[in-house]
Motif scaffolding. Structure first.
Motif, PDB file in Angstrom:
ATOM      1  N   ARG A   1       0.917  -0.986  -0.246  1.00 33.00           N
ATOM      2  CA  ARG A   1      -0.129  -0.187  -0.283  1.00 33.00           C
ATOM      3  C   ARG A   1       0.740   1.379   0.151  1.00 33.00           C
ATOM      4  O   ARG A   1       0.694   2.206  -1.040  1.00 33.00           O
ATOM      5  CB  ARG A   1      -0.980   0.146   1.062  1.00 33.00           C
ATOM      6  CG  ARG A   1      -1.517   1.344   1.063  1.00 33.00           C
ATOM      7  CD  ARG A   1      -3.171   0.315   2.496  1.00 33.00           C
ATOM      8  NE  ARG A   1      -4.159   0.492   2.149  1.00 33.00           N
ATOM      9  CZ  ARG A   1      -5.166   0.660   1.153  1.00 33.00           C
ATOM     10  NH1 ARG A   1      -4.801   2.123   1.505  1.00 33.00           N
ATOM     11  NH2 ARG A   1      -5.982   0.175   0.543  1.00 33.00           N
TER      12      ARG A   1
ATOM     13  N   THR B   1      -6.543   5.730   0.221  1.00 34.16           N
ATOM     14  CA  THR B   1      -7.103   5.071  -1.223  1.00 34.16           C
ATOM     15  C   THR B   1      -7.688   4.085  -1.529  1.00 34.16           C
ATOM     16  O   THR B   1      -7.006   2.955  -0.288  1.00 34.16           O
ATOM     17  CB  THR B   1      -5.305   4.878  -1.499  1.00 34.16           C
ATOM     18  OG1 THR B   1      -4.551   6.566  -2.429  1.00 34.16           O
ATOM     19  CG2 THR B   1      -5.671   4.362  -3.389  1.00 34.16           C
TER      20      THR B   1
ATOM     21  N   PRO C   1      -4.050   1.571  -7.228  1.00 32.09           N
ATOM     22  CA  PRO C   1      -5.413   2.148  -6.680  1.00 32.09           C
ATOM     23  C   PRO C   1      -7.073   2.448  -7.566  1.00 32.09           C
ATOM     24  O   PRO C   1      -6.508   2.092  -8.593  1.00 32.09           O
ATOM     25  CB  PRO C   1      -5.077   3.646  -6.774  1.00 32.09           C
ATOM     26  CG  PRO C   1      -3.584   3.520  -6.873  1.00 32.09           C
ATOM     27  CD  PRO C   1      -2.601   1.983  -7.747  1.00 32.09           C
TER      28      PRO C   1
ATOM     29  N   LEU D   1      -7.731   0.132  -3.014  1.00 31.91           N
ATOM     30  CA  LEU D   1      -7.267  -0.496  -3.439  1.00 31.91           C
ATOM     31  C   LEU D   1      -7.744  -1.293  -4.468  1.00 31.91           C
ATOM     32  O   LEU D   1      -8.384  -2.516  -3.767  1.00 31.91           O
ATOM     33  CB  LEU D   1      -5.544  -1.058  -2.726  1.00 31.91           C
ATOM     34  CG  LEU D   1      -5.022  -0.403  -2.253  1.00 31.91           C
ATOM     35  CD1 LEU D   1      -3.144  -0.691  -1.425  1.00 31.91           C
ATOM     36  CD2 LEU D   1      -4.190   0.789  -4.024  1.00 31.91           C
TER      37      LEU D   1
ATOM     38  N   THR E   1       0.523   3.901  -3.928  1.00 35.65           N
ATOM     39  CA  THR E   1      -0.208   4.676  -3.489  1.00 35.65           C
ATOM     40  C   THR E   1       1.093   6.586  -3.218  1.00 35.65           C
ATOM     41  O   THR E   1       0.484   7.257  -3.224  1.00 35.65           O
ATOM     42  CB  THR E   1      -0.258   4.809  -2.466  1.00 35.65           C
ATOM     43  OG1 THR E   1       0.077   4.883  -0.870  1.00 35.65           O
ATOM     44  CG2 THR E   1      -2.184   4.048  -2.255  1.00 35.65           C
TER      45      THR E   1
END
Length: 425
Positions: free
Chosen positions: A330, A351, A359, A353, A334
């Motif tokens: 992650r 965000t 994303p 995912l 991002t």
């Protein structure tokens, strides 16, 4: 994070332009020397992070002079920063803290130690062994970036001001890294079930015992974040040092972090290495220290590592079901896409995912790395946009004038302007 993908990740975001331009304007003035011999003289003073004339903050050293006969700890700062520095704006910390403060997460910080009673850290620091004695001051400075509450200046809080810090010493009292101490610290962090382990030192040689300790920490579910390189030498040129791996950043599954300037590039003289996973702010950063309530200005790879560890804590608090590998993915997925993806703490937490780890609604992983983010391009792009607006406006005015001239010519019977009327004498 070492295996298996090393490509740029993330998706473009244009909302950050104002913050990036603000940061780029500070790049030249806010770089702090990588090492300061604090016992030889008072810590040198450097420009304030808010760029205000007349205000200065003392620099935070990364280590003390190992050649000095006596150890004199970094003196207390008597200065207070008045404004939020560029790094916190770059990471969107004000907005991030509306979503999470990292409450319930423990970050083990392996550095020079942390003062448990430091400003903004009261009651949230546990120091093992000699770790409560932070003579250098860097460990306490880093702890403030990870989990500091900001004291009387809340906008100078760390990434995860609700998290707890487990302070562990990975250096001697002067800040010189020691492989045995780092290994023991990683094991202690694993035993304490730390959610995130931040190793703010880098060793030049691979160590079998450290390799096992890191593997055990990852198996236990910890996110391990480490400095990709040591700080560059205070004498000589880093350009003369060949690119190489450092440890434990070079271990599989460890997030290797480098420092960056406000414009997005690595500092001049940064040690070369391969396999960096993330870049984070590492120049002109404000935090507190172990003595007094004043602020210091610091920078370097360890600072970037602390910011990344704080972001990992924020993600763990928001996504408690996520594995350590998922947290690491992650953070990289991002990040702002660049040769070295640039940490975006707010995006890492907020965000959504998809199943592929990309994303939702964003770009897929780039097939090739893109250029490092440099906001000087934004200046040029802004200039081009203004030019386009001016040209467009000129075109519209030209069309309006042409229409006006056409109507006047029709009214004159297409005679040149100023010609007499043939129906008149």
């Amino acid at each position: 994070m070492r295996p298996p993908e090393r490509r740029a990740t993330g998706r473009p975001r244009t909302a950050r332009t104002a913050r990036l331009l603000y940061g780029a304007s500070l790049a030249a003035a806010l770089v702090v020397p990588s090492a300061v011999p604090a016992q030889a003289a008072p810590v040198p003073r450097t420009p304030a992070a808010d760029g205000a004339k007349g205000q200065e903050l003392p620099g935070m050293p990364t280590a003390l002079d190992p050649r000095a006969e006596a150890v004199a700890c970094t003196p207390a700062s008597k200065e207070q920063a008045k404004k939020q520095d560029w790094s916190r704006q770059r990471l969107d910390l004000d907005r991030l803290h509306r979503h999470t403060t990292g409450s319930g997460v423990t970050v083990a910080l392996i550095s020079t130690g942390v003062d448990p009673g430091a400003e903004g850290l009261d009651g949230r620091v546990t120091a093992q062994g000699q770790a409560a004695d932070d003579c250098v001051g860097q460990g306490t400075f880093l702890a403030g970036l990870i989990a500091g509450a900001g004291g009387p200046t809340p906008r100078l809080a760390g990434v995860a001001p609700g998290a707890k810090i487990l302070a562990l010493r990975g250096t001697d009292r002067r800040g010189q890294p020691d492989p045995a101490l780092v290994t023991a610290a990683v094991r202690a962090a694993t035993t304490a079930k730390a959610d995130v382990i931040a190793v703010a030192v880098a060793l030049p040689r691979k160590d079998t015992a450290l390799t096992r300790a890191v593997a055990e920490a990852r198996k236990a579910g910890a996110v391990v974040v480490a400095s990709a390189t040591p700080e560059p030498p205070s004498r000589g040129s880093a350009d003369e040092i060949p690119s190489r791996a450092y440890w434990p950043a070079g271990e599989p599954g460890v997030l290797a972090v480098a420092d960056m300037l406000p414009a997005g590039a690595r500092p001049d003289g940064a040690l070369p290495t391969e396999g960096i996973d993330l870049a984070a702010p590492g120049a002109g950063v404000v935090s507190g220290g172990p003595r007094g309530t004043g602020h210091y200005l610091g920078g370097g790879v360890a600072v970037a590592t602390a910011y990344t560890a704080g972001a990992a804590a924020a993600v763990r608090a928001t996504h408690p079901e996520a594995s350590a590998d998922a947290v690491a993915r992650r953070l990289t997925a991002t990040a702002y896409p660049a040769d070295i993806p640039q940490l975006d703490a707010y995006a890492a937490v907020t965000t959504v995912l998809g199943d592929t780890g990309a994303p939702v609604g964003g770009a897929e992983r780039a097939a090739e790395p893109v250029a490092v983010r440099d906001t000087s391009d934004t200046d040029r792009a802004t200039g081009r946009a203004v030019l386009f607006v001016l040209l467009g406006s000129a075109g519209v005015l030209s069309l309006l004038w042409a229409g006006f001239a056409l109507s006047r010519a029709r009214a004159r019977g297409w005679r040149p302007a100023g010609a007499g009327n043939p129906d008149q004498g």
